[in-house]
Design a protein around this motif. Sequence first.
Motif, PDB file in Angstrom:
ATOM      1  N   ILE A   1       0.848  -1.202   0.000  1.00  0.00           N
ATOM      2  CA  ILE A   1       0.000   0.000   0.000  1.00  0.00           C
ATOM      3  C   ILE A   1       0.881   1.249   0.000  1.00  0.00           C
ATOM      4  O   ILE A   1       1.886   1.309   0.722  1.00  0.00           O
ATOM      5  CB  ILE A   1      -0.901   0.023   1.260  1.00  0.00           C
ATOM      6  N   ASN A   2       0.524   2.247  -0.828  1.00  0.00           N
ATOM      7  CA  ASN A   2       1.244   3.526  -0.782  1.00  0.00           C
ATOM      8  C   ASN A   2       0.248   4.673  -0.658  1.00  0.00           C
ATOM      9  O   ASN A   2      -0.969   4.451  -0.648  1.00  0.00           O
ATOM     10  CB  ASN A   2       2.158   3.667  -2.016  1.00  0.00           C
ATOM     11  N   ASP A   3       0.769   5.899  -0.551  1.00  0.00           N
ATOM     12  CA  ASP A   3      -0.132   7.014  -0.234  1.00  0.00           C
ATOM     13  C   ASP A   3      -0.932   7.538  -1.436  1.00  0.00           C
ATOM     14  O   ASP A   3      -1.672   8.511  -1.311  1.00  0.00           O
ATOM     15  CB  ASP A   3       0.621   8.150   0.480  1.00  0.00           C
ATOM     16  N   LYS A   4      -0.798   6.873  -2.583  1.00  0.00           N
ATOM     17  CA  LYS A   4      -1.643   7.241  -3.726  1.00  0.00           C
ATOM     18  C   LYS A   4      -2.760   6.224  -3.950  1.00  0.00           C
ATOM     19  O   LYS A   4      -3.323   6.115  -5.034  1.00  0.00           O
ATOM     20  CB  LYS A   4      -0.782   7.383  -4.982  1.00  0.00           C
ATOM     21  N   ASP A   5      -3.043   5.469  -2.885  1.00  0.00           N
ATOM     22  CA  ASP A   5      -4.059   4.414  -2.969  1.00  0.00           C
ATOM     23  C   ASP A   5      -5.376   4.838  -2.336  1.00  0.00           C
ATOM     24  O   ASP A   5      -5.394   5.573  -1.335  1.00  0.00           O
ATOM     25  CB  ASP A   5      -3.578   3.163  -2.224  1.00  0.00           C
TER      26      ASP A   5
END
Length: 224
Positions: A14-18
């Motif tokens: 998971i990354n912060d553009k999800d």
Amino acid sequence: MEIEKLKPTPSVKINDKDALVIVDVQNDFMPDGALGVKGGDEIIDSINQFSDKFHKTENVVILTQDWHPPKHLSFASSHNKRPYEPYESEGIGPILWPDHCVQGSNGARFHDTLETKFANAIIRKGYRPTIDSYSAFIENDGKTYTGLSGYLKVLGKKRVFICGLALDYCVYYSAIDGRNLGFEIVVLVDLSKAINSPPGQLSNALKQMVEIGVNFVKSENVTK
Ligand code: VGL
Ligand code: ZN
């Protein structure tokens, strides 16, 4: 294409553009509901665990809620036909549905056990009397936007995880529209259940999703 033949991605971080979109976990889609989906109740605990894991300030969680006015044109009862009969007109079809998810009814409420506290936004869909909306992005007329794509784009979201009900309708149409709108799409296979009516609907949906580049993953293989 059979669901057993899918090749889920081994692991996804998971990354912060999800973003996570949890589709239509509502009473009427539970096995004993008006438009019952087999196993619809069995995925809720795992959806809750996933949205807990997924949620942090930058990872938005969106719930969708099927939200029809009484006598909606997608209802068989509006045409003097039987539920699940084939029917196609602009914005409606390929089959007609039992009356379900009527605005403000108990059937339209999220299931009691669905954890809603992680939700940043709730997108309601299907509330125009003559247009259905399977997709969380664009209604079935192919041109009326729900606003979700704008919401995700201004927040800089690039990838959307999708789960919920039903895999071969609202999850499927959301995944296809999401791809066409430029998002990476990851469908959480173990957190979705299908209606499979008419027969073959699910295998066709899986085939179309694979062809358009939707990724599939098991929720246990998504890491922070
Ligand atoms: C749905 C049929 C009619 C769904 C909603 O959530 O997949 N299916 N309305
Ligand atoms: Zn509906």
